[in-house]
Scaffold this active site. Structure first.
Site, PDB file in Angstrom:
ATOM      1  N   SER A 157      47.937  40.836  41.027  1.00 15.90           N
ATOM      2  CA  SER A 157      48.485  40.811  39.672  1.00 15.90           C
ATOM      3  C   SER A 157      49.571  41.854  39.596  1.00 15.90           C
ATOM      4  CB  SER A 157      47.392  41.128  38.650  1.00 15.90           C
ATOM      5  OG  SER A 157      47.944  41.415  37.377  1.00 15.90           O
TER       6      SER A 157
ATOM      7  N   TYR B   9      40.200  45.534  34.922  1.00 13.49           N
ATOM      8  CA  TYR B   9      41.059  44.501  35.516  1.00 13.49           C
ATOM      9  C   TYR B   9      42.030  45.119  36.512  1.00 13.49           C
ATOM     10  CZ  TYR B   9      44.247  40.568  35.988  1.00 13.49           C
ATOM     11  OH  TYR B   9      45.021  39.556  36.508  1.00 13.49           O
TER      12      TYR B   9
END
Length: 283
Positions: free
Chosen positions: A146, A159
């Site tokens: 990401s 995350y």
């Protein structure tokens, strides 16, 4: 390094029932690639498989329902997929979820759950399929990290922590496999309209309306269409790329964190203010 031939061989995709995984499956199936599709959502996975087998394709599609947090189940599914597909030469790990909340709002259980899904699920399926990938003349592993594996924003601790770990895992594994037939890369997407943030989890301590507002603010910043992102990722797999940015924002953040490794948040804070606000009441 030789270009990887996907057509006529098998690609394994985790998280294939929705989002990037489903988009990748659609494009690969249309190109004659055999597919082993993994996901925990059995109905959604079956729907994607039905769509693919109903379209014009020369590839075989198998589905494998799995909770990637279960190491024994992962090993069994890997054996099942390998038996069904003797020519696996690519693994793309798309399975994952998001989690909104500050450290004070999140419980340890909530954070452990996300790390188990995003990190340990990725490690487990990669380890289980590595022997099959090693048996091929050429193979590539592509992990979806990401943009938050490059920059760590407030309100996304579990995350970002999990995705930084996926990045580290990818790089270390690439070094371990150096000189072998298997190459390893990671993708750093930003702003892809997959709905992950809208369907992700948030700390139970957060007012649902506040969480929805933050998720919507984040989603409003996404501009890249999933099909375009999937095409970019497939090209990267074929080229056996090591580091792939997807989306203009990813390239900008990559440059920003290189130029300002200790101060990039000063630049990012303003644009992410609403997306990271999980305390201000709605209305």
């Amino acid at each position: 390094m030789s270009r990887l031939t996907l057509a006529g061989n098998t690609t394994v995709i985790t998280g294939a029932a929705s989002g990037m995984g489903a988009e990748l499956a659609r494009l690969l199936a249309a190109s004659g690639v055999h597919l082993a599709l993994l996901d925990h959502n059995a109905p959604a996975l079956a729907a994607v498989a039905a769509e693919l087998t109903g379209a014009a394709s020369n590839g075989t599609v198998t589905t494998h329902v799995i909770d990637l947090r279960d190491d024994d189940a992962v090993a069994a599914i890997a054996a099942e997929a390998t038996a069904a597909h003797p020519r696996i030469n690519a693994l793309i790990t798309c399975a994952g979820s998001s989690m909104l909340g500050s450290l004070e709002q999140l419980t340890m259980e909530e954070m452990r759950w996300l790390v188990d899904v995003n990190l340990w699920g990725t490690v487990s399926i990669t380890k289980a399929l590595l022997p099959a990938l090693r048996s091929r003349p050429a193979a590539h592993i592509m992990h979806l990290a990401s943009v938050y594996a490059l920059a760590a924003p407030a309100g996304r601790i579990p995350y970002s922590m999990s995705k930084f770990a996926v990045r580290g895992f990818s790089e270390a594994l690439r070094h371990e496999l150096e000189g072998s037939t298997v190459t390893v890369g990671a993708v750093y997407p930003a702003g892809v309209r997959t709905g992950i943030i809208l369907h992700g989890r948030y700390a139970a301590a957060i007012d649902p309306a506040v969480a929805a507002r933050a998720a919507s603010a984040q989603a409003a910043m996404y501009h890249t269409e999933p099909t375009d992102a999937a095409a970019r990722i497939i090209r990267a797999v074929e080229r056996r790329s090591i580091r792939t940015m997807v989306g203009r924002e990813a390239r900008l953040i990559d440059v920003l964190t290189r130029l300002m490794p200790a101060r990039y948040w000063r630049v990012m804070r303003g644009s992410l203010r609403e997306a990271t606000d999980t305390t201000t009441p709605v209305g």
